[in-house]
Design a protein around this motif. Structure first.
Motif, PDB file in Angstrom:
ATOM      1  N   ARG A 139     -27.163 -88.282  14.652  1.00 38.08           N
ATOM      2  CA  ARG A 139     -25.862 -88.178  15.759  1.00 38.08           C
ATOM      3  C   ARG A 139     -26.670 -87.496  16.515  1.00 38.08           C
ATOM      4  NH1 ARG A 139     -20.479 -84.541  13.637  1.00 38.08           N
ATOM      5  NH2 ARG A 139     -19.823 -84.669  15.987  1.00 38.08           N
ATOM      6  N   VAL A 140     -26.378 -87.587  17.224  1.00 40.10           N
ATOM      7  CA  VAL A 140     -26.979 -87.716  18.808  1.00 40.10           C
ATOM      8  C   VAL A 140     -26.236 -86.556  19.662  1.00 40.10           C
ATOM      9  CG1 VAL A 140     -27.623 -88.298  20.847  1.00 40.10           C
ATOM     10  CG2 VAL A 140     -28.274 -89.514  18.819  1.00 40.10           C
ATOM     11  N   HIS A 141     -26.224 -85.540  19.516  1.00 43.13           N
ATOM     12  CA  HIS A 141     -25.944 -84.857  20.508  1.00 43.13           C
ATOM     13  C   HIS A 141     -26.567 -84.577  22.080  1.00 43.13           C
ATOM     14  CE1 HIS A 141     -23.870 -80.996  21.541  1.00 43.13           C
ATOM     15  NE2 HIS A 141     -24.812 -80.216  22.056  1.00 43.13           N
ATOM     16  N   PRO A 142     -26.192 -84.599  23.613  1.00 39.70           N
ATOM     17  CA  PRO A 142     -27.307 -84.420  24.262  1.00 39.70           C
ATOM     18  C   PRO A 142     -27.749 -83.014  24.273  1.00 39.70           C
ATOM     19  CG  PRO A 142     -24.816 -84.844  24.273  1.00 39.70           C
ATOM     20  CD  PRO A 142     -25.025 -84.616  23.780  1.00 39.70           C
ATOM     21  N   ASP A 143     -28.878 -82.671  25.456  1.00 43.56           N
ATOM     22  CA  ASP A 143     -29.270 -81.987  26.191  1.00 43.56           C
ATOM     23  C   ASP A 143     -29.504 -81.422  27.132  1.00 43.56           C
ATOM     24  OD1 ASP A 143     -31.283 -80.951  23.122  1.00 43.56           O
ATOM     25  OD2 ASP A 143     -31.608 -82.759  23.247  1.00 43.56           O
ATOM     26  N   SER A 264     -40.224 -84.412  26.547  1.00 42.00           N
ATOM     27  CA  SER A 264     -39.103 -85.124  26.922  1.00 42.00           C
ATOM     28  C   SER A 264     -39.112 -85.928  25.290  1.00 42.00           C
ATOM     29  CB  SER A 264     -40.085 -86.163  27.862  1.00 42.00           C
ATOM     30  OG  SER A 264     -41.273 -87.161  26.976  1.00 42.00           O
ATOM     31  N   SER A 265     -39.532 -85.421  24.260  1.00 39.19           N
ATOM     32  CA  SER A 265     -39.286 -85.576  22.958  1.00 39.19           C
ATOM     33  C   SER A 265     -38.231 -85.746  22.153  1.00 39.19           C
ATOM     34  CB  SER A 265     -40.749 -85.326  21.333  1.00 39.19           C
ATOM     35  OG  SER A 265     -40.865 -85.811  20.682  1.00 39.19           O
ATOM     36  N   SER A 266     -38.544 -86.219  21.504  1.00 38.01           N
ATOM     37  CA  SER A 266     -36.262 -85.776  20.574  1.00 38.01           C
ATOM     38  C   SER A 266     -35.593 -85.562  21.478  1.00 38.01           C
ATOM     39  CB  SER A 266     -37.180 -85.584  19.151  1.00 38.01           C
ATOM     40  OG  SER A 266     -37.337 -86.276  18.679  1.00 38.01           O
ATOM     41  N   LYS A 267     -35.561 -85.785  22.961  1.00 38.47           N
ATOM     42  CA  LYS A 267     -34.405 -84.726  23.886  1.00 38.47           C
ATOM     43  C   LYS A 267     -33.449 -86.217  24.957  1.00 38.47           C
ATOM     44  CE  LYS A 267     -35.739 -81.089  23.708  1.00 38.47           C
ATOM     45  NZ  LYS A 267     -37.217 -81.058  23.307  1.00 38.47           N
ATOM     46  N   TYR A 268     -32.131 -86.124  24.907  1.00 30.90           N
ATOM     47  CA  TYR A 268     -31.449 -86.885  25.078  1.00 30.90           C
ATOM     48  C   TYR A 268     -30.463 -86.452  26.602  1.00 30.90           C
ATOM     49  CZ  TYR A 268     -31.312 -89.507  20.807  1.00 30.90           C
ATOM     50  OH  TYR A 268     -32.531 -90.291  19.564  1.00 30.90           O
ATOM     51  N   VAL A 269     -30.206 -88.083  27.184  1.00 31.62           N
ATOM     52  CA  VAL A 269     -28.792 -86.580  28.223  1.00 31.62           C
ATOM     53  C   VAL A 269     -27.664 -87.985  28.245  1.00 31.62           C
ATOM     54  CG1 VAL A 269     -30.854 -88.302  30.231  1.00 31.62           C
ATOM     55  CG2 VAL A 269     -29.060 -86.822  31.188  1.00 31.62           C
ATOM     56  N   GLN A 270     -27.048 -86.807  28.563  1.00 36.50           N
ATOM     57  CA  GLN A 270     -25.608 -87.906  28.792  1.00 36.50           C
ATOM     58  C   GLN A 270     -25.230 -88.088  30.895  1.00 36.50           C
ATOM     59  OE1 GLN A 270     -22.361 -86.494  27.101  1.00 36.50           O
ATOM     60  NE2 GLN A 270     -20.819 -85.965  29.772  1.00 36.50           N
ATOM     61  N   THR A 271     -25.069 -89.362  30.873  1.00 40.70           N
ATOM     62  CA  THR A 271     -24.884 -89.901  32.093  1.00 40.70           C
ATOM     63  C   THR A 271     -22.976 -90.594  32.125  1.00 40.70           C
ATOM     64  OG1 THR A 271     -25.438 -92.272  32.041  1.00 40.70           O
ATOM     65  CG2 THR A 271     -27.573 -89.919  31.986  1.00 40.70           C
TER      66      THR A 271
END
Length: 356
Positions: A139-143, A264-271
């Motif tokens: 489950r991805v939670h953006p950082d 940048s490792s295991s980080k997510y961005v919501q666009t």
């Protein structure tokens, strides 16, 4: 319809005391069971893992001529299924067996011709996912969040608003000042207490400073990525994704390459165009016939489109794929094309062949 019972047109399911309750999935399975068979067929059906007896009874309701043998290894569920079957209009055609379906008492009831339909309940349904189970459950939670406000792109950390600012407990700061200012602190016991409190306060301050620096590094790194990939964040088009390496971001932010790698490792961005891992924006460069540098990710997308639209009866070899990319302006070595194909998850040509 209460929590402990499900009422159907011709029967009801009592599930008092059962660990596995009837739910929407069970109803859908029961409704689907045997859908390809004629309703007047004289079937011999086996329901492995009967649970509350729902599927067995729905089979009996759907096929008036069918005889159903149910097997349940869990004693409580077997008793529940048996009582539900006995209380239904199909008690003469539904028989529930308690125990293993390999037990002699059950095998003696198996017809010589076998069963026409076998329903089973997999006690470990996630096993079907194989090695992809962990990836499927993630489950991805953006950082980060990148928003477009007018002509500006706003970068923010998702954990900023709900995290209380860290600070040293004022009581310990006052205790430290009191120990420092009081002449009574000259005793050995007081000096040891002063040293202990000072160490803990310094550790707390170091921890708070480390958190601040980490958040600052994350913010600056994401802002640098947005500046370098501004066209992409405005359009969402893969063709606007520029070649970018970690060293490029490191040079812009002043951090070491290892710091950029950790951020940048295991980080997510919501666009505005979806949620992406930060490493999605890093790619090597290749040059087209016009001498323009383009992202290898764009080349991979083009390669995937060529493979998806190929003749499945005569799929393209790596040499053919290399020539197809060359026709579109991308001169690549055959081994490079083979590497990209493997990274995209496509097998070699002979494994992609389909018999039409």
């Amino acid at each position: 319809m209460s929590q402990d019972s499900f009422d159907f047109r011709q029967f009801s399911i009592d599930q008092t005391g059962c660990a596995m309750r009837v739910g929407t999935d069970g109803v859908l399975i029961g409704a689907w069971a045997g859908e390809s068979c004629a309703t007047d067929a004289s079937l011999r059906c086996l329901d492995v893992g009967s649970g509350t007896g729902l599927v067995a009874l729905m089979l009996a309701q759907r096929f008036p001529q069918a005889r159903i043998e149910g097997v349940e290894i869990e004693p409580t569920a077997a008793d529940c299924a048996s009582s539900n079957a006995a209380a239904s209009p199909f008690s003469e055609r539904v028989n529930i067996h308690a125990g293993d379906f390999l037990a002699p008492s059950f095998l003696s009831t198996v017809p010589a011709s076998g069963f026409d339909l076998i329903m089973q309940l997999n006690p470990k349904p996630a096993n079907g996912w194989g090695d992809d189970a962990e990836a499927a459950m993630i489950r991805v939670h953006p950082d980060f969040i990148v928003e477009r406000l007018g002509e500006d792109l706003l970068v923010s950390l998702t954990a900023g608003g709900d995290v209380q600012p860290l600070r040293v407990n004022p009581a310990y700061r006052e205790m430290l000042e009191d120990y420092r200012s009081s002449a009574k602190n000259r005793s050995r016991e007081r000096r040891e207490t002063l040293l202990f409190v000072r160490q803990k306060v310094e550790q707390a301050r170091w921890f708070i400073d480390g958190i601040r620096q980490r958040r600052e590094a994350m913010q600056r790194t994401m802002e640098a990525i947005v500046r370098m990939q501004e066209d992409y964040f405005r359009s969402g088009e893969l063709s606007d994704l520029r070649p970018m390496g970690m060293k490029d971001v490191a040079d812009m932010t002043g951090y070491d390459v290892s710091t950029i790698s950790r951020v940048s490792s295991s980080k997510y961005v919501q666009t505005d165009f979806g949620v992406f891992p930060l490493k999605y924006f890093f790619s090597d460069a290749t040059t087209n016939d016009q001498g323009e540098e383009v992202s290898t990710r764009m080349v991979k997308q083009l390669l995937a489109e060529i493979i998806e639209t190929e003749d499945k009866a005569a799929p393209l070899t790596d040499t053919d794929l290399t020539e197809a990319l060359a026709e579109k302006g991308y001169q690549l070595a055959r081994r490079t094309v083979a590497k990209y194909r493997e990274q995209l998850g496509y097998p070699v040509a002979r494994m992609r062949r389909e018999v039409v």
